[in-house]
Enzyme design. Structure first.
Site, PDB file in Angstrom:
ATOM      1  NE  ARG A  54      -2.407  -0.914   3.507  1.00 11.74           N
ATOM      2  CZ  ARG A  54      -3.674  -0.901   3.840  1.00 11.74           C
ATOM      3  NH1 ARG A  54      -4.241   0.210   4.252  1.00 11.74           N
ATOM      4  NH2 ARG A  54      -4.390  -1.994   3.789  1.00 11.74           N
ATOM      5  CB  THR A  55       3.787   2.422   1.889  1.00 18.34           C
ATOM      6  OG1 THR A  55       3.102   2.241   3.120  1.00 18.34           O
ATOM      7  CG2 THR A  55       4.608   3.691   1.971  1.00 18.34           C
ATOM      8  CE  LYS A  82      23.033 -12.708   2.211  1.00 21.34           C
ATOM      9  NZ  LYS A  82      24.098 -13.474   1.570  1.00 21.34           N
ATOM     10  NE  ARG A 104       7.797   0.857   4.748  1.00 18.94           N
ATOM     11  CZ  ARG A 104       6.549   0.462   4.956  1.00 18.94           C
ATOM     12  NH1 ARG A 104       6.291  -0.798   5.194  1.00 18.94           N
ATOM     13  NH2 ARG A 104       5.569   1.329   4.939  1.00 18.94           N
ATOM     14  CG  HIS A 134       5.419   5.130   7.818  1.00 20.67           C
ATOM     15  ND1 HIS A 134       5.646   5.783   6.632  1.00 20.67           N
ATOM     16  CD2 HIS A 134       4.586   4.102   7.534  1.00 20.67           C
ATOM     17  CE1 HIS A 134       4.968   5.175   5.668  1.00 20.67           C
ATOM     18  NE2 HIS A 134       4.321   4.154   6.188  1.00 20.67           N
TER      19      HIS A 134
END
Lengths: 315, 178, 421
Positions: A54-55, A82, A104, A134
């Site tokens: 969604r973001t 990683k 993100r 956020h």
């Protein structure tokens, strides 16, 4: 403002400028103009090292409505999961000419590493980093509250907001505490003591362990997602007990103020922190939060990228 | 700094523009005035009032922000957006009159035409300005002009309106060292 | 080579000339004619510094440090003896590995490299390693530690404390309760909460210290607590010493200066185990070092390759290099603040660590007949730390760009000038 890493990067006036810009963009893109040429020729990379459909979609829609070129770089399971290669990834994005990176990442502070190092010169927008912040979510939450409860005011002065649930691990809660208090709201955090951060008593908020005492006193109640794995980490004994103390159910909805709104950043665990009838009740603005998200992210992209390139990058 | 258009002259110019617009479009019914914020929007409101005073009806009036369509976005810091308010009748099939305070390079009007193109397809678009100071950089001209004021590029024309500045007048001043 | 060091300021503040011939301090009259004269007017001399806590990374991680590069880094920092921690690959849990490290140190020839033996096999925390074989080896190991990991099982800890009594050994404990510090990233406090980094509570350190001083009392054995970081830990050590428990404790230079504030920009150069704590902890550590509750300063020199720091905080390695900045940090935090004299510095950085580890030729008075292990410091000069100019193979110093007091100008090891000219 070159980056948006934390709500701390914003002054009160800058935060209000974002909300005002979002409001104007919402009006013109809901109405006459679906698409704006503003960021034509700009490249925005969505660098998502963690699942968040969604973001990502919200930022992508925002960028596209401003005519930016969007590159999606979903890296779950790839070398990016990683940490060693974050630097290499950044340098690759730099070489591709990214004007902005929407990141993100599961590691708290990863956007700071992108922005602080000389790895790349573009703007960095934090779309959620670990258990840290956020900021765009908090801005869309504030936007939603102002729209419903602001009575025409620019800020949220005097508004009473409860944030309920896993404060400890919530980047949404951290950004919201910073932003809502900056805008003059009174924030009450409601959670079991195990899910409150160390030193929360020094935050500019009220803390309560009793949702039923708080419910009648708020204008907005924001429910946070409870992740299933928290139960295995012994933060609370059982989902049932959690719901009984901290879940938003029909009785608690009925105890809310008549004008109070129900919010949730999603995705919801229906039946755990919120029941279906609470989520779908007339008070709920959960679906609207999503559409407001696009306008707010358009405003962020415009204000970060719409103007002259800011000095100080490597180029 | 000297005043080149005092308040009474400004009022007369606005009324004259209202008459010219009515004359060109044969009445107010098909006209939509769109002012470019900030001062153009106030001028549009005043021209609309003048038209209404003459015709007795309610001419459609709104605002059109050009910020997101400008071609010089990347040369300055981002500006706050100003309202775009399109009257309910929209722009399709309408004679749209864009209203601004000063016509200079023409770039704002180009941006306005682009913004308008996103909204719909008017029957025609014309331009009304309070001051035309020359120095066009694009093939754009005004249809209705309050006053032509020849200037040098470095001079600064300032339109003051009661609604924004507390007074009605147009002034001209020597430019800074550029 | 023979040397006559003139006008040296001794640890007690007196002025003296020191004559060195072969490996010892000698009477000036017995110096051969071709000796070199070095004027030390205005300079402070200290017995060669002794570090009880050094990670040299060899064998196994030679890209970060080797015994040779670590030795060079040591003598540039004024150390004449360093103690190689056991967490190499393979782990120093057998006579073979500790002898290899010892011989690498001898071959480098710049300072003594004394291996520390692992307490448990492979640092697994479950089975005692070959403590006796390491003690009897050419390396003559007396300090045993699983550093990097805590000897968590209380029964294993008890047995280890008991067993080393046979060799007059000491267990150096890395006090970190593992279940309270799973995935922990930094000090648990207001800053960790703000940054969203998992906290490392002080109690996780203090609970193990409390347990282990009681075990040391019960077993009548010698316990050494590595890198103390909390005010509460200082209190427990103070209490234990007052009870007559044979416990010693160390503090690192970085914990004497830095606080968790430095984590705020997420630069993992400040990520270290145990973590940087609060200002109040720093002040308690300084007070504890000054009053002798904390016996020694040890560097916890922990070299890491640049890629293990050039990344996100949570995936970065723990640790900082420290051999070349240790003395300057102690001068800055303890001497310049008036908390300690240079006699105290000599004690905390040389005499006491040599005594704890039973390093015979170190930490001795600068007197005729003793082995000439000696450090010369220009205490009036400052220097600016530049990670690119250091001798350690790794660049992970948190002090890059800091201006620090005290420049080491000469280091003598066994009478040889191993650093300076």
């Amino acid at each position: 403002m070159k980056h948006l890493l934390s709500i701390n990067d914003l002054s009160r006036d800058e935060a209000i400028l974002i909300l005002d810009t979002a409001a104007e963009l919402a009006r013109i893109s809901d109405g006459p103009m679906k698409k704006l040429p503003t960021l034509r020729g700009r490249t925005i990379v969505n660098l998502f090292a963690e699942d968040s459909t969604r973001t990502r979609i919200s930022f992508e829609a925002a960028a596209k409505r401003l005519s930016a070129d969007v590159i999606n770089f979903s890296a779950k399971g790839s070398s990016l999961s990683k940490g060693e290669s974050l630097k290499d990834t950044a340098q690759t994005l730099q070489a591709m000419g990214a004007d902005a990176v929407v990141i993100r990442h599961p590691a708290s502070g990863a956007p700071f590493r992108l922005a602080d190092n000389q790895w790349m010169s573009g703007a960095v927008i934090n779309a959620g980093d670990g258990t840290h912040e956020h900021p765009s979510q908090a801005l869309l939450d504030a936007y939603t509250m102002r729209k419903h409860l602001g009575k025409g005011a620019k800020d949220l002065a005097g508004l009473r907001v409860a944030i309920v649930g896993d404060i400890l691990h919530s980047r949404v809660a951290r950004s919201n505490v910073l932003l809502l208090t900056k805008l003059g709201a009174h924030v009450t955090l409601v959670a079991p003591p195990t899910l409150l951060p160390f030193g929360v008593d020094s935050w500019p908020v009220t803390v309560s362990y009793d949702l039923d005492l708080v419910i009648p006193q708020v204008d907005a109640i924001m429910m946070l997602r409870i992740q299933q794995e928290r139960m295995h980490e012994i933060f609370f004994p059982s989902a049932r007990e959690y719901s009984r103390y901290f879940g938003l159910n029909r009785d608690r909805v009925n105890a809310l103020n008549p004008n109070a709104i129900i919010m949730h950043p999603g995705p919801m665990n229906r039946g755990l922190e919120i029941t279906a009838d609470a989520a779908d009740s007339a008070r709920s603005v959960i679906v609207e939060q999503v559409s407001n998200g696009v306008s707010v992210r358009m405003a962020i992209l415009y204000l970060l990228l719409g103007g002259a390139p800011i000095e100080g990058g490597i180029n | 700094m000297k005043t080149v258009l005092p308040a009474p002259d400004m009022s007369r110019a606005i009324v004259r523009i209202a008459h010219e617009i009515l004359e060109r479009y044969d009445g107010a019914d098909s006209i939509t005035l769109l002012g470019i914020p900030t001062r153009g929007a106030h001028l549009a409101t005043r021209i609309a009032a003048a038209i209404n005073a003459i015709e007795g009806g309610q001419v459609a009036v709104g605002t059109l922000d050009t910020t997101m369509h400008r071609d010089d976005l990347r040369t300055r810091s981002p500006k706050a957006l100003l309202p775009t308010l399109i009257p309910p009748a929209g722009v399709e099939g309408r004679h749209v009159v864009l209203v601004d305070d000063v016509l200079f390079s023409g770039r704002t009007i180009r941006a306005a035409l682009d913004a308008l193109g996103e909204i719909g397809r008017p029957t025609s678009v014309s331009l009304a300005v309070l001051v035309d100071r020359g120095h066009r950089e694009l093939p754009i001209k005004a249809d209705f002009v309050g006053k032509n004021i020849p200037t040098s590029r470095t001079e600064i024309i300032k339109v003051n309106l009661v609604e924004v500045d507390g007074t009605d007048e147009v002034t001209i001043a020597e430019g800074g060292s550029k | 080579m023979s040397y006559l060091l003139k006008n040296a300021t001794m640890p007690n503040g007196s002025k003296a000339d020191l004559a060195i011939h072969d490996s010892h301090f000698v009477p000036e009259s017995s110096l051969p004619k071709d000796h070199q004269v070095i004027d030390l007017a205005g300079k402070q001399v200290l017995p060669g510094l002794v570090d009880l806590h050094t990670h040299l990374r060899e064998p196994g991680f030679e890209e970060s440090e080797t015994v040779a590069t670590g030795s060079l880094s040591a003598v540039r920092g004024g150390f004449t003896a360093i103690s190689a921690m056991a967490n190499t690959a393979p782990v120093a849990d057998t006579a073979g590995v500790v002898e290899q490290v010892y011989r690498l140190g001898q071959a480098a020839g710049l300072c003594d490299v004394f291996p520390i033996g692992a307490v448990t096999q492979g640092l697994n925390g479950q089975t005692l390693s070959e403590i006796g074989a390491m003690a009897d080896s050419a390396a003559r190991v007396r300090v045993f530690s699983d550093d990097g990991k805590c000897v968590f099982d209380p029964l294993i800890m008890r047995r280890a404390l008991e067993y080393v009594k046979k060799f007059d050994g000491v267990i150096a404990q890395h006090a970190q309760e593992p279940t309270l510090t799973q995935d922990a990233q930094m000090n648990e406090g207001e800053i960790s909460a703000q940054l969203g980094l998992k906290g490392w509570p002080a109690v996780a350190e203090e609970a193990i210290i409390a347990r282990d001083v009681l075990l040391a009392e019960h077993t009548k054995s010698r316990l050494h607590i590595c890198h103390l970081t909390t005010a509460g830990g200082v209190e427990i050590i103070r209490w234990a010493k007052a009870r007559g428990i044979q416990v010693t404790a160390e503090v690192t230079p970085h914990h004497l200066l830095l606080t968790d504030d430095y984590a705020k920009n997420y630069d993992p150069i400040f990520k270290v185990n145990p973590p940087l704590r609060l200002e109040s902890d720093v002040l308690a550590l300084r007070a504890g070092l000054a009053d002798g509750t904390i016996d020694i300063v040890a560097t916890d020199h922990a070299p890491h390759s640049s890629e293990s720091k050039d990344c996100e905080w949570s995936v970065a390695s723990f640790g900082m290099v420290g051999l070349e900045t240790a003395l300057s940090i102690v001068i800055k935090t303890m001497v310049e603040t008036g908390a300690m004299t240079y006699a105290d510095v000599a004690d905390r950085l040389s005499i006491a660590p040599a005594r704890i580890a039973r390093y015979e030729n170190h930490g001795q008075p600068l007197e005729i007949g003793n082995v000439a292990n000696l450090t010369v410091v220009d205490t009036a000069s400052n220097w600016i730390v530049d990670r690119d100019l250091m001798s350690t193979r790794s660049k992970n110093t948190p002090f890059h760009g800091f201006e620090l007091p005290g420049v080491v100008t000469h280091t003598f090891f066994n009478g040889k000038l191993v650093f300076g000219e």
